[in-house]
Design an enzyme around this catalytic site. Sequence first.
Site, PDB file in Angstrom:
ATOM      1  N   GLY A   1       0.334  -5.161   0.690  1.00 45.66           N
ATOM      2  CA  GLY A   1      -0.874  -5.041  -0.112  1.00 45.66           C
ATOM      3  C   GLY A   1      -0.795  -5.777  -1.430  1.00 45.66           C
ATOM      4  O   GLY A   1      -1.827  -6.153  -2.003  1.00 45.66           O
TER       5      GLY A   1
ATOM      6  N   ASP B   1      -1.487  -7.322   7.468  1.00 46.99           N
ATOM      7  CA  ASP B   1      -2.925  -7.150   7.269  1.00 46.99           C
ATOM      8  C   ASP B   1      -3.285  -7.664   5.880  1.00 46.99           C
ATOM      9  O   ASP B   1      -2.658  -8.590   5.393  1.00 46.99           O
ATOM     10  CB  ASP B   1      -3.334  -5.694   7.503  1.00 46.99           C
ATOM     11  CG  ASP B   1      -2.757  -4.731   6.474  1.00 46.99           C
ATOM     12  OD1 ASP B   1      -1.701  -5.029   5.883  1.00 46.99           O
ATOM     13  OD2 ASP B   1      -3.363  -3.671   6.238  1.00 46.99           O
TER      14      ASP B   1
ATOM     15  N   GLU C   1       5.465  -5.614   7.513  1.00 49.56           N
ATOM     16  CA  GLU C   1       4.829  -4.619   8.372  1.00 49.56           C
ATOM     17  C   GLU C   1       5.522  -4.389   9.710  1.00 49.56           C
ATOM     18  O   GLU C   1       5.537  -3.254  10.223  1.00 49.56           O
ATOM     19  CB  GLU C   1       3.358  -5.004   8.606  1.00 49.56           C
ATOM     20  CG  GLU C   1       2.452  -4.754   7.414  1.00 49.56           C
ATOM     21  CD  GLU C   1       2.565  -5.832   6.342  1.00 49.56           C
ATOM     22  OE1 GLU C   1       1.970  -5.657   5.262  1.00 49.56           O
ATOM     23  OE2 GLU C   1       3.264  -6.854   6.576  1.00 49.56           O
TER      24      GLU C   1
ATOM     25  N   GLY D   1       0.823  -1.198   0.000  1.00 53.98           N
ATOM     26  CA  GLY D   1       0.000   0.000   0.000  1.00 53.98           C
ATOM     27  C   GLY D   1       0.854   1.243   0.000  1.00 53.98           C
ATOM     28  O   GLY D   1       2.039   1.219   0.339  1.00 53.98           O
TER      29      GLY D   1
END
Length: 392
Positions: free
Chosen positions: A124, A155, A147, A76
């Site tokens: 992502g 996530d 992350e 992301g």
Amino acid sequence: MSGPVLSEPEVSEPEILLRRSGRVGQIILNRPAAMNALTHAMITRISAVLTGWTDDDEVQTVLLTGSGERGLCAGGDIVSIYRGAQGSGADAARFFADEYRMNAQIHRYPKPYLAVMDGIVLGGGVGVSGHGGIRVVTERTRLGMPETGIGFVPDVGGTYLLSRAPGELGTHLALTAAFATGADAIMLGLADHFVPSDRLPELIRSLSGRGAAEAVAAVADTPPPAPLLAERDWIDECYAFDDVRQILAALQRSPVEAAQAAAALIRTKSPTALAVTLASLRRARALPSLEAVLEQEYRVSLRFLEGTEMQEGIRAQVIDKDRRPRWSPTTLDEVSTDAVAACFAPLTAHEDHLAGLHLSARCRPHPHDTPRTRTSTSTSTRTTDSTRRSAS
């Protein structure tokens, strides 16, 4: 793949390219200078395109690829998340909510969704590929969930995928933020087929006239040995704890040099992120579906938006680039069990209204959505227990 680019906003470099050729609808992530990192606009566009193609009888296969030579997607757009977190956090919360809905949409997509996971596939990028029905990797694939290095937690359904990897291999990757090869990804249950990169053009061309499974089978090859598999003995032994401190102690006691290197790497990560990541993985193992895990990840994401760890991690790695994050608290001993538990607290009425993320309540049951029980670490009883959709 040849074919006209469909209508796009009048900008010089559209972030998403769409192409149609025969029975294929192709989505091309088009931010090569940023390794195709996902913006909020890209996420909502992909979701809208998938919705439109669901009832389009001329699209029988969806193909996801990335522009440039570096990889499918580096994750992301964390700079925009960082900026959103500086204010009320509402924009960043919407980013996460829309991204997680898209991840679930990909997982449930009724047509073959073929993701070409060539090159870098991070964060992502795993979310837009790892939940697809047909996932292709190459000798150039470098996949990871980085992350914890930015003070955050895996996530986009990453804790769903990693918690269902064989033994404790997923725990190792989550805590260290290490890369996996394409062969590793198949062994972990994060990919399905190995296709040499020089055969990708042939694969893409053939999709216009044949079914996705048939096209992949025609060019797929036996994957090389998975490097992580050779490390599984010490990984399963050292990560078989529900406390990061115990894991670190086991890694440091190990006579294996790679285990001690893993301990040193983990100690550079945010103590809070490490503790919450391990708790997320253990909880995800018992959850029945991807949607249930995504809802858990959304609760955790909102709590990290409220805190300082993720902002500090992004600042150190991407904004100021000093690579010297100032974590708070600074040690695992200072991370309380209450603080970890608070990250999983139910959404407030305001947060629930903002997100509208009732995924598990809305979604029809999926036959492969089952809890993952912890497997034995014995070499005689190992099984690959990742929960995956059929590629058909």
